[in-house]
Design an enzyme around this catalytic site. Sequence first.
Site, PDB file in Angstrom:
ATOM      1  N   TYR A  37      42.827  26.300  60.563  1.00  0.00           N
ATOM      2  CA  TYR A  37      42.636  24.866  60.294  1.00  0.00           C
ATOM      3  C   TYR A  37      43.669  24.017  61.028  1.00  0.00           C
ATOM      4  O   TYR A  37      44.835  24.403  61.134  1.00  0.00           O
ATOM      5  CB  TYR A  37      42.800  24.585  58.795  1.00  0.00           C
ATOM      6  CG  TYR A  37      41.703  25.150  57.928  1.00  0.00           C
ATOM      7  CD1 TYR A  37      40.386  24.727  58.078  1.00  0.00           C
ATOM      8  CD2 TYR A  37      41.997  26.080  56.943  1.00  0.00           C
ATOM      9  CE1 TYR A  37      39.383  25.238  57.257  1.00  0.00           C
ATOM     10  CE2 TYR A  37      41.007  26.591  56.120  1.00  0.00           C
ATOM     11  CZ  TYR A  37      39.702  26.165  56.283  1.00  0.00           C
ATOM     12  OH  TYR A  37      38.722  26.672  55.478  1.00  0.00           O
ATOM     13  N   LYS A  70      60.192  34.264  30.911  1.00  0.00           N
ATOM     14  CA  LYS A  70      59.280  33.113  31.010  1.00  0.00           C
ATOM     15  C   LYS A  70      58.422  33.222  32.277  1.00  0.00           C
ATOM     16  O   LYS A  70      58.730  34.008  33.172  1.00  0.00           O
ATOM     17  CB  LYS A  70      60.095  31.820  31.010  1.00  0.00           C
ATOM     18  CG  LYS A  70      61.065  31.691  32.167  1.00  0.00           C
ATOM     19  CD  LYS A  70      62.084  30.585  31.913  1.00  0.00           C
ATOM     20  CE  LYS A  70      63.025  30.466  33.100  1.00  0.00           C
ATOM     21  NZ  LYS A  70      64.143  29.568  32.803  1.00  0.00           N
ATOM     22  N   ARG A 121      69.495  17.921  31.138  1.00  0.00           N
ATOM     23  CA  ARG A 121      68.091  18.201  30.800  1.00  0.00           C
ATOM     24  C   ARG A 121      68.019  18.286  29.277  1.00  0.00           C
ATOM     25  O   ARG A 121      68.135  17.283  28.604  1.00  0.00           O
ATOM     26  CB  ARG A 121      67.634  19.472  31.530  1.00  0.00           C
ATOM     27  CG  ARG A 121      66.140  19.648  31.568  1.00  0.00           C
ATOM     28  CD  ARG A 121      65.707  20.843  32.415  1.00  0.00           C
ATOM     29  NE  ARG A 121      66.289  22.107  31.976  1.00  0.00           N
ATOM     30  CZ  ARG A 121      66.057  23.290  32.550  1.00  0.00           C
ATOM     31  NH1 ARG A 121      65.267  23.367  33.611  1.00  0.00           N
ATOM     32  NH2 ARG A 121      66.609  24.388  32.096  1.00  0.00           N
ATOM     33  N   MET A 128      43.393  29.498  52.256  1.00  0.00           N
ATOM     34  CA  MET A 128      43.359  29.873  50.833  1.00  0.00           C
ATOM     35  C   MET A 128      43.319  31.390  50.642  1.00  0.00           C
ATOM     36  O   MET A 128      44.014  31.937  49.789  1.00  0.00           O
ATOM     37  CB  MET A 128      42.153  29.233  50.141  1.00  0.00           C
ATOM     38  CG  MET A 128      42.164  29.436  48.634  1.00  0.00           C
ATOM     39  SD  MET A 128      40.707  28.807  47.813  1.00  0.00           S
ATOM     40  CE  MET A 128      40.885  27.052  48.014  1.00  0.00           C
TER      41      MET A 128
HETATM   42  C1  LIG Z   1      65.284  30.323  33.157  1.00  0.00           C
HETATM   43  C2  LIG Z   1      66.516  30.258  32.377  1.00  0.00           C
HETATM   44  C3  LIG Z   1      67.502  31.243  32.516  1.00  0.00           C
HETATM   45  C4  LIG Z   1      67.427  32.344  33.544  1.00  0.00           C
HETATM   46  O1  LIG Z   1      67.822  31.821  34.789  1.00  0.00           O
HETATM   47  P1  LIG Z   1      68.001  32.759  36.073  1.00  0.00           P
HETATM   48  O2  LIG Z   1      68.632  31.853  37.065  1.00  0.00           O
HETATM   49  O3  LIG Z   1      66.634  33.178  36.498  1.00  0.00           O
HETATM   50  O4  LIG Z   1      68.854  33.889  35.678  1.00  0.00           O
HETATM   51  C5  LIG Z   1      68.589  31.186  31.674  1.00  0.00           C
HETATM   52  N1  LIG Z   1      68.719  30.191  30.767  1.00  0.00           N
HETATM   53  C6  LIG Z   1      67.802  29.211  30.624  1.00  0.00           C
HETATM   54  C7  LIG Z   1      68.010  28.143  29.613  1.00  0.00           C
HETATM   55  C8  LIG Z   1      66.683  29.196  31.431  1.00  0.00           C
HETATM   56  O5  LIG Z   1      65.784  28.231  31.299  1.00  0.00           O
END
Ligand SMILES: *Cc1c(COP(=O)(O)O)cnc(C)c1O
Length: 381
Positions: A268, A40, A138, A316
């Site tokens: 800045y 992801k 969640r 930036m």
């Molecule tokens: C992102 C994610 C992972 C991977 O997590 P890491 O800590 O990066 O290994 C595994 N399972 C789910 C559901 C996730 O959203």
Amino acid sequence: MNPTEIYRTWVEVSFDALRSNLAWIRHRVGPRVKILAVVKADAYGHGLPQIAGALMHGGVDVFGVATLNEALGVRAVGAGWPILLLGCSLPAEVETAVRHNVMPTISSLDEARRFQRAAARQQKTLAVHVKVDTGMGRLGFWHAEAADAIRRIAAMPNLRLQGAYTHFPSAEDDAAFSLEQVERFRAVVRKAGVQIPLRHADNSAGVLNVHARGRRFGSLFNVVRPGLMMYGIVPPGLPPVPALQPTLSFKSRVLLVKRIAAGRSVSYGRTFVARQSMRVAIVGAGYGDGYSRDLSNRGEVLIRGHRCPVLGRVTMDQTIVDVSDARFRNLRAGEEVVLVGKQGHDCITAVELATRAGTIPWEAMTSITKRVPRVYTGAAT
Ligand SMILES: *Cc1c(COP(=O)(O)O)cnc(C)c1O
């Protein structure tokens, strides 16, 4: 000419490190456990198509993504791979997900029914995974209600219950709570009493901190979901694993070197004022590249293998660093600056960068922006 010479800021990704990390995970979990590679957020900032392509040659079994777009990104690289959408699906995404055989995560009966209807319309059977909330708070069915939901979903004619899973909120620092979650999950699987071919829970911290202790759970789990560790980073709070090699380096270049007199301020907000005459280098990376503004007056970069503190605010497109030391004599525009990675005998890890910025490596990696070119080294196969 070295092709990175024309980049002022870039990311280097090592396919060799990726392959070696994957081999280590395979060794760690054994040959019978499937590896669901989490790609992801543009494969944690590494570039989704390149990483997915390399992993397709590298022995992963399933891909895990957060969004439908990411799933289609994996599809575009190689047809036929199982892809699990780890997030919820919007009602408007359901038809497309079914059309491309993306496995959804089901967290409610509403979602299940939407997928059932779309699969029926498309005259398909869609594989799905049901998520169980054992304490993450969640996604997923609360564990006390999950067995019943699983049975109902298993009975939907156009859905095939391929998996069930849960997620750890504290696998890196609370193995006891994680094991309690495992017990809750096991109770759900047992109570559901239907075939669930794939059962999983372990993210990276789970693989490193829970999986081995969970051996007493026998064959409950047969998939792991590594993300961060596949990219060679151990979740903060866990002991180092020397075998895991960082896959990503974040690099930039010196744009300009100049001397500033005592009393002059830098950047800045004038948060840094030189106490004595000093030499500074203007580096060609800033928060527009993903070098966090929280590193203002806190970050360090490597030049010629030595550390240079960040002076004043990160801007930036540029960051100013102290190069007064004699080691940086005759420093020239174009010399390499390491923001994350090795140079000489020193190394700034993603965990160090994240800690200095007051965040976590997951955020630091996924904050590197689109304008930063990704360069790949080693063989992808
Ligand atoms: C992102 C994610 C992972 C991977 O997590 P890491 O800590 O990066 O290994 C595994 N399972 C789910 C559901 C996730 O959203």
